[in-house]
Design a protein around this motif. Structure first.
Motif, PDB file in Angstrom:
ATOM      1  N   THR A 129       0.402  22.406  34.876  1.00 10.83           N
ATOM      2  CA  THR A 129      -0.338  22.336  33.609  1.00 10.83           C
ATOM      3  C   THR A 129       0.513  22.840  32.451  1.00 10.83           C
ATOM      4  N   LEU A 130       1.096  24.019  32.633  1.00  7.48           N
ATOM      5  CA  LEU A 130       1.907  24.599  31.564  1.00  7.48           C
ATOM      6  C   LEU A 130       3.190  23.811  31.330  1.00  7.48           C
ATOM      7  N   THR A 131       3.770  23.258  32.399  1.00  5.77           N
ATOM      8  CA  THR A 131       4.998  22.474  32.240  1.00  5.77           C
ATOM      9  C   THR A 131       4.729  21.195  31.451  1.00  5.77           C
ATOM     10  N   ALA A 264      -2.094  25.555  26.930  1.00  9.22           N
ATOM     11  CA  ALA A 264      -1.616  24.276  27.470  1.00  9.22           C
ATOM     12  C   ALA A 264      -2.640  23.166  27.234  1.00  9.22           C
ATOM     13  N   LEU A 265      -3.917  23.547  27.367  1.00  8.92           N
ATOM     14  CA  LEU A 265      -4.976  22.554  27.208  1.00  8.92           C
ATOM     15  C   LEU A 265      -5.002  21.968  25.799  1.00  8.92           C
ATOM     16  N   VAL A 266      -4.722  22.795  24.799  1.00  5.72           N
ATOM     17  CA  VAL A 266      -4.836  22.325  23.411  1.00  5.72           C
ATOM     18  C   VAL A 266      -3.502  21.849  22.851  1.00  5.72           C
ATOM     19  N   THR A 267      -2.416  21.923  23.641  1.00  2.00           N
ATOM     20  CA  THR A 267      -1.114  21.510  23.116  1.00  2.00           C
ATOM     21  C   THR A 267      -1.121  20.048  22.683  1.00  2.00           C
ATOM     22  N   PRO A 269      -3.796  17.852  22.080  1.00  2.01           N
ATOM     23  CA  PRO A 269      -4.652  17.566  20.919  1.00  2.01           C
ATOM     24  C   PRO A 269      -4.131  18.183  19.623  1.00  2.01           C
ATOM     25  N   ALA A 270      -3.606  19.411  19.715  1.00  4.30           N
ATOM     26  CA  ALA A 270      -3.102  20.052  18.503  1.00  4.30           C
ATOM     27  C   ALA A 270      -1.912  19.290  17.933  1.00  4.30           C
ATOM     28  N   THR A 271      -1.039  18.818  18.814  1.00  2.00           N
ATOM     29  CA  THR A 271       0.112  18.042  18.349  1.00  2.00           C
ATOM     30  C   THR A 271      -0.332  16.738  17.692  1.00  2.00           C
ATOM     31  N   ALA A 272      -1.303  16.084  18.336  1.00  2.00           N
ATOM     32  CA  ALA A 272      -1.795  14.821  17.773  1.00  2.00           C
ATOM     33  C   ALA A 272      -2.462  15.031  16.418  1.00  2.00           C
ATOM     34  N   VAL A 273      -3.257  16.101  16.314  1.00  2.00           N
ATOM     35  CA  VAL A 273      -3.931  16.383  15.053  1.00  2.00           C
ATOM     36  C   VAL A 273      -2.927  16.707  13.967  1.00  2.00           C
ATOM     37  N   THR A 274      -1.889  17.459  14.316  1.00  2.00           N
ATOM     38  CA  THR A 274      -0.893  17.867  13.321  1.00  2.00           C
ATOM     39  C   THR A 274      -0.105  16.678  12.791  1.00  2.00           C
ATOM     40  N   LEU A 275       0.181  15.723  13.662  1.00  2.00           N
ATOM     41  CA  LEU A 275       1.025  14.597  13.270  1.00  2.00           C
ATOM     42  C   LEU A 275       0.258  13.424  12.671  1.00  2.00           C
ATOM     43  N   GLN A 276      -1.074  13.417  12.820  1.00  2.00           N
ATOM     44  CA  GLN A 276      -1.823  12.253  12.335  1.00  2.00           C
ATOM     45  C   GLN A 276      -1.881  12.255  10.809  1.00  2.00           C
ATOM     46  N   PRO A 277      -2.020  11.069  10.206  1.00  2.00           N
ATOM     47  CA  PRO A 277      -2.120  11.008   8.742  1.00  2.00           C
ATOM     48  C   PRO A 277      -3.467  11.546   8.270  1.00  2.00           C
ATOM     49  N   ALA A 289     -11.610  23.049  15.063  1.00  2.00           N
ATOM     50  CA  ALA A 289     -12.682  22.638  15.967  1.00  2.00           C
ATOM     51  C   ALA A 289     -12.156  22.428  17.382  1.00  2.00           C
ATOM     52  N   THR A 290     -10.960  21.852  17.484  1.00  2.00           N
ATOM     53  CA  THR A 290     -10.353  21.644  18.804  1.00  2.00           C
ATOM     54  C   THR A 290     -10.095  22.972  19.502  1.00  2.00           C
ATOM     55  N   LEU A 291      -9.535  23.939  18.771  1.00  2.00           N
ATOM     56  CA  LEU A 291      -9.244  25.248  19.349  1.00  2.00           C
ATOM     57  C   LEU A 291     -10.523  25.980  19.745  1.00  2.00           C
ATOM     58  N   ALA A 292     -11.539  25.896  18.906  1.00  2.00           N
ATOM     59  CA  ALA A 292     -12.793  26.576  19.223  1.00  2.00           C
ATOM     60  C   ALA A 292     -13.437  25.985  20.470  1.00  2.00           C
ATOM     61  N   THR A 293     -13.455  24.661  20.568  1.00  2.00           N
ATOM     62  CA  THR A 293     -14.045  24.019  21.752  1.00  2.00           C
ATOM     63  C   THR A 293     -13.315  24.429  23.022  1.00  2.00           C
ATOM     64  N   ALA A 294     -11.991  24.404  22.977  1.00  2.00           N
ATOM     65  CA  ALA A 294     -11.212  24.815  24.145  1.00  2.00           C
ATOM     66  C   ALA A 294     -11.478  26.273  24.490  1.00  2.00           C
ATOM     67  N   GLY A 295     -11.606  27.136  23.473  1.00  2.00           N
ATOM     68  CA  GLY A 295     -11.880  28.550  23.725  1.00  2.00           C
ATOM     69  C   GLY A 295     -13.209  28.763  24.414  1.00  2.00           C
ATOM     70  N   PHE A 296     -14.255  28.057  23.971  1.00  2.00           N
ATOM     71  CA  PHE A 296     -15.573  28.199  24.596  1.00  2.00           C
ATOM     72  C   PHE A 296     -15.558  27.700  26.043  1.00  2.00           C
ATOM     73  N   VAL A 297     -14.879  26.584  26.280  1.00  2.00           N
ATOM     74  CA  VAL A 297     -14.799  26.047  27.646  1.00  2.00           C
ATOM     75  C   VAL A 297     -14.082  27.027  28.565  1.00  2.00           C
TER      76      VAL A 297
END
Length: 484
Positions: A129-131, A264-267, A269-277, A289-297
């Motif tokens: 997962t981390l790799t 690792a779980l949010v890597t 989605p976070a990358t996609a969100v950062t790079l999207q227009p 919102a992505t980070l909060a959802t992952a934190g609650f899960v």
């Protein structure tokens, strides 16, 4: 090797690393770099030779091969540069360098397999997962760096595929070592620091020339030497056996592991969100919102795991202990006795059977009988040493295990003390309940091959019956005519 020798090695390597970092790119600096590197390789191979058991050498051989391969690649590259005045052809030193990564990764895997044989499923899944998360981040970092057109397709493959993959595999080996069960002493920390220095140096070799010019990459040579010195220090450390010794599982999920898995779980989605227009505000809101959802899960996941661990501990305790008295049961007592005798430590066993318990149980009721059993258990626990084991074997039969070669005088004194404690009345409902005990004592000396636990327990049982035959309220030493 004494600890002061390890510290001396690290101190010398630190000075050499600083000198190389300051003089890199010059002929004296490069020669000094190769000389120190050669000395460290010799230390790595010496660590292999000094291993007494051949079965323990394989991981250290792999790590020594890694250092040697990296040294060969550096020697070819530097030698070509000073002899021909140009960089070595692609693929000539690279084969040795890439072989070094493969050997390093193999050494880490071999260590982990020895540290936790058959218990790596969870660690492997977490490592994967981390790799994968690191792979996503590495692709994001490597992609912006342009390949040199003069190097052609091979240069593109090496710079954007082979070396990032090699670093990723090395990081996977490090993660597997961190996530697997095992001790976390100085040798483990030194090895992890060595691998971390190599990964940091590789990042510097890629980034610094792009930012500061080609010559800036030589400043990483000192970090490479320091990393290799840390690796040799781990191999020569007096406690280096912890890296290849089987360790029992901890059985508890550390919160830090959940945090890293969450990252690792949010890597992705976070990358996609950062790079999207889109506007900066929209991207920030979506990322939050992505980070909060992952934190609650993950928080819910951790709570579920904690509940499961608590239930497993309770079930394990019930399986190993008597429900009424809380003492160890027969199975636990037998297993512990086998461990003690297998270690050839010697042991003393007292087999205790209550006298008069049936009359109390039948005349005063089962609740009174239970009160007597609980009181007997408390008194037996209080009468022995902290490292001794008291068990209820069943009914009104108990046993005491004292690990180690106990002198005869101490054994008889313990038996007398147990008789005196169990002869005291048990308060119950304003009245006093009275029982006694007959005790069989059996002893096993420390021997190279230990003794048979079943025979020792049977001998104590027979001695207990002999004590009853002689009139109860006494002890008998198995195999002798001694009684008290």
């Amino acid at each position: 090797m004494p600890a002061w020798t390890v510290r001396t090695l690290l101190g010398g390597a630190l000075l050499a690393a600083a000198a190389v970092a300051l003089s890199g790119g010059t002929l004296p600096g490069d020669l000094g770099y190769l000389a120190v590197y050669l000395a460290l390789c010799a230390g790595a191979w010496w660590a292999v030779v000094r291993r007494r058991r051949r079965a323990d050498r394989a991981p250290w051989v792999a790590l020594a091969l890694a250092q040697t391969a990296w040294l060969v690649g550096d020697a070819v590259s530097l030698g070509w540069w000073w002899a021909a005045g140009s960089a070595a052809p692609l693929g000539v030193p690279d084969a040795a360098w890439l072989a070094g990564y493969a050997a390093m990764g193999a050494g880490l895997v071999l260590m982990v397999r020895r540290r936790a044989p058959g218990r790596l499923r969870g660690a492997v899944l977490d490592m994967l997962t981390l790799t994968c998360a690191l792979g996503i981040a590495a692709g994001w970092l490597v992609a912006p760096w342009p390949a040199d057109p003069a190097h052609g397709p091979l240069g593109l493959i090496l710079s954007h595929a082979a070396y990032p993959l090699a670093d990723l595999l090395l990081a996977a080996g490090v993660l597997l070592l961190v996530l697997s069960p095992g001790a976390r002493g100085a040798p483990t920390r030194l090895l992890l620091a060595a691998a971390g220095a190599r990964l940091l140096a590789d990042l510097g070799y890629v980034a610094l020339p792009q930012l500061l010019g080609r010559a800036a990459g030589h400043s990483m040579d000192g970090l490479v030497l320091l990393g290799n010195a840390l690796l040799v220090a781990a191999a020569l450390h007096p406690a280096a056996a912890e890296l290849t010794t089987d360790h029992p599982p901890r059985g508890t999920l550390h919160p830090a592991r959940v945090v890293f898995l969450g990252l690792a779980l949010v890597t992705g989605p976070a990358t996609a969100v950062t790079l999207q227009p889109g506007t900066t505000g929209a991207r920030v809101a979506l990322l939050a919102a992505t980070l909060a959802t992952a934190g609650f899960v993950l928080a819910r996941f951790l709570l579920a795991v904690r509940e499961q661990e608590r239930t497993e501990r309770q079930l394990a305790h019930l399986a190993a202990h008597d429900a009424l008295t809380g003492l160890a049961n027969r199975r636990t007592f037998t297993e512990r006795l086998e461990q003690v005798l297998r270690a050839a430590r010697g042991a003393l066993v007292c087999y205790v059977d209550l006298d008069g318990f049936k009359a109390v149980n039948d005349g005063d009721g089962h609740e009174a009988g239970d009160a007597v059993l609980v009181a007997v258990a408390d008194r037996l626990r209080a009468a022995v040493r902290s490292g001794d084991l008291v068990a209820r074997l069943g009914g009104d039969e108990f046993a005491v295990l004292c690990p180690g070669a106990v002198p005869l005088a101490e054994a008889t004194a313990l038996a007398d003390r147990l008789l005196a404690e169990l002869a005291r009345p048990v308060p119950y409902g304003g009245d006093e309940l009275r029982v006694g005990a007959s005790i069989g004592v059996a002893m096993a000396d420390a021997r190279p091959r230990g003794a048979d636990p079943r025979m020792l327990l049977r001998a104590a049982d027979h001695a207990m019956y002999e004590a009853k035959r002689l009139g109860r309220g006494r002890w008998v030493l198995a195999g002798t005519s001694r009684a008290g």
